[in-house]
Motif scaffolding. Structure first.
Motif, PDB file in Angstrom:
ATOM      1  N   VAL A  33      46.813  28.525  47.911  1.00  0.00           N
ATOM      2  CA  VAL A  33      47.842  27.815  47.727  1.00  0.00           C
ATOM      3  C   VAL A  33      47.775  27.275  45.933  1.00  0.00           C
ATOM      4  N   ASP A  34      46.763  27.712  45.496  1.00  0.00           N
ATOM      5  CA  ASP A  34      46.613  27.321  43.818  1.00  0.00           C
ATOM      6  C   ASP A  34      45.481  28.305  43.046  1.00  0.00           C
ATOM      7  N   ALA A  35      45.551  28.298  42.164  1.00  0.00           N
ATOM      8  CA  ALA A  35      44.465  29.003  41.293  1.00  0.00           C
ATOM      9  C   ALA A  35      43.163  28.830  41.671  1.00  0.00           C
ATOM     10  N   ARG A  36      42.825  27.667  41.726  1.00  0.00           N
ATOM     11  CA  ARG A  36      41.412  27.333  42.244  1.00  0.00           C
ATOM     12  C   ARG A  36      40.912  28.240  43.456  1.00  0.00           C
ATOM     13  N   GLU A  37      41.891  28.164  44.459  1.00  0.00           N
ATOM     14  CA  GLU A  37      41.637  28.971  45.624  1.00  0.00           C
ATOM     15  C   GLU A  37      41.416  30.231  45.302  1.00  0.00           C
ATOM     16  N   ALA A  38      42.219  30.957  44.656  1.00  0.00           N
ATOM     17  CA  ALA A  38      42.385  32.287  44.330  1.00  0.00           C
ATOM     18  C   ALA A  38      41.030  32.564  43.541  1.00  0.00           C
ATOM     19  N   PRO A  97      42.167  41.859  41.621  1.00  0.00           N
ATOM     20  CA  PRO A  97      41.973  40.358  41.964  1.00  0.00           C
ATOM     21  C   PRO A  97      42.315  39.707  40.744  1.00  0.00           C
ATOM     22  N   ALA A  98      42.093  39.956  39.551  1.00  0.00           N
ATOM     23  CA  ALA A  98      42.689  39.371  38.162  1.00  0.00           C
ATOM     24  C   ALA A  98      44.048  38.909  38.375  1.00  0.00           C
ATOM     25  N   GLY A  99      44.835  39.774  38.918  1.00  0.00           N
ATOM     26  CA  GLY A  99      46.413  39.615  38.984  1.00  0.00           C
ATOM     27  C   GLY A  99      46.658  38.444  39.936  1.00  0.00           C
ATOM     28  N   ALA A 100      45.921  38.357  40.865  1.00  0.00           N
ATOM     29  CA  ALA A 100      46.148  37.342  42.134  1.00  0.00           C
ATOM     30  C   ALA A 100      45.583  36.023  41.278  1.00  0.00           C
ATOM     31  N   VAL A 101      44.639  36.001  40.515  1.00  0.00           N
ATOM     32  CA  VAL A 101      44.287  34.391  39.804  1.00  0.00           C
ATOM     33  C   VAL A 101      45.365  34.103  38.897  1.00  0.00           C
ATOM     34  N   ALA A 102      45.859  35.229  38.200  1.00  0.00           N
ATOM     35  CA  ALA A 102      47.030  34.980  37.143  1.00  0.00           C
ATOM     36  C   ALA A 102      48.295  34.573  37.696  1.00  0.00           C
ATOM     37  N   THR A 103      48.685  35.104  38.979  1.00  0.00           N
ATOM     38  CA  THR A 103      49.794  34.626  39.548  1.00  0.00           C
ATOM     39  C   THR A 103      49.727  33.259  40.131  1.00  0.00           C
TER      40      THR A 103
END
Length: 338
Positions: free
Chosen positions: A97-102, A300-306
């Motif tokens: 739901v947010d960047a922290r979780e990703a 994985p980096a793209g998931a965090v950036a999104t």
């Protein structure tokens, strides 16, 4: 690779698990979810075992990887449990739901030496590589702007995407697609210049618009929501031409996609080969897991950036109050996403 499925979502029933049966090297061995009745129905339909809950599924020694299609609010907790149980993970988008979780999940997967993938099917369609190569060839000229939209009609009133406690809302469900497309085509250095969200009294967003600026100064305009006729497209607009991908996010497997190039006195339509983006996604996940590591490190980096962009949209958005969709004909069934 032996797969366990956690969650009884519509996308699992309609698309993902039927495609699993067609992907070489992937075998569905068990399913589990919130109710034993649904698990039994899935198990009978797909010819596999049914477990009483997710913990029992993760404890199975014959499960190498887990596909997670729980409500969005539960993606993080179950992906974390699966990684800690030594399972590779394919989780429905968004990864959390947010960047922290990703970021937590990506760090855990790296620590455990396991493959973590977010099920963004469209990233695996060949039409986007074609568009990117055409833009890079110089034929479009200097890129000035990018426009993308992904919208669907109002959903049934009881759809879980209208439940804020389950991670509902248009931004997390459909808004992440144009955000991810912008990253794919404009590069990772994106910043949010402005945003607006149409929100209900309980804070759930039904639609929105986002303005982005890329690291090279390209402007991006993104729109998404649950309040529009179906739209799934993006346009690269330069000083010489416009290039439009007409079915950007949810093309059927058998569709030959059309990419349209518009120049001042000329229009050209490229008919591309059909591509089963879900099968390609599952194949990449399977091969990465079987060969001991991520085949595409940017995923994985793209998931965090999104999710960082999602957080920035929430922080910057001007909220426009709208009535509950139940007061505006939400009984009309939507077309849904992938």
């Amino acid at each position: 690779m032996r797969l366990g499925a956690l969650g009884h979502s519509s996308i699992a029933w309609r698309r993902v698990l039927p495609t699993v049966a067609r992907v070489p090297g992937l075998d569905l061995v068990a399913v589990a979810g919130r109710t034993p009745r649904k698990a039994a129905r899935f198990a009978e339909h797909f010819g596999c075992a049914a477990e009483e809950d997710g913990e029992a599924l993760l404890a199975r020694p014959d499960v190498d990887a887990v596909y997670i299609s729980t409500p969005t609010s539960q993606h993080h907790v179950w992906a974390e449990r699966a990684l800690n149980a030594g399972k590779h993970v394919l989780v429905e988008k968004p990864i959390g739901v947010d960047a922290r979780e990703a970021e937590e999940l990506c760090e855990l997967a790296e620590k455990q030496g396991l493959v973590l993938r977010e099920n963004f099917m469209f990233l695996h369609h060949t039409q986007h590589e074609f568009a990117a190569k055409l833009a890079a060839s110089g034929r479009l000229g200097r890129l000035a702007s990018f426009q993308a939209s992904f919208s669907i009609p109002p959903l049934p009133k009881d759809d879980i995407r209208y439940d804020p406690d389950l991670g509902g809302g248009a931004l997390l469900d459909v808004g992440v697609y144009p955000l991810r497309a912008a990253s794919l085509l404009l590069g990772p250095e994106l910043r949010v210049a402005g945003a607006s969200l149409r929100t209900r009294p309980d804070g759930l967003d039904l639609a929105g618009q986002v303005l982005l600026v890329s690291g090279t100064g390209v402007l991006a305009e993104l729109s998404f929501g649950f309040e529009h006729a179906y739209a799934s497209a993006y346009t690269l607009w330069s000083d010489r031409a416009r290039l439009t991908v007409t079915r950007a996010f949810t093309p059927p497997p058998g569709l030959r996609p059309e990419v349209i190039l518009e120049e001042q006195d000329h229009e050209e339509r490229f008919s591309l080969p059909a591509c089963d983006q879900l099968a390609a996604c599952l194949h990449e996940f399977t091969e990465s897991a079987r060969h001991g590591g991520p085949a595409r490190e940017h995923r994985p980096a793209g998931a965090v950036a999104t999710m960082e962009l999602v957080d920035a949209v929430r922080a910057r958005a001007v909220e426009v109050p709208v009535p509950d969709p139940g007061e505006a004909g939400a009984d009309t069934a939507g077309q849904g996403n992938e």
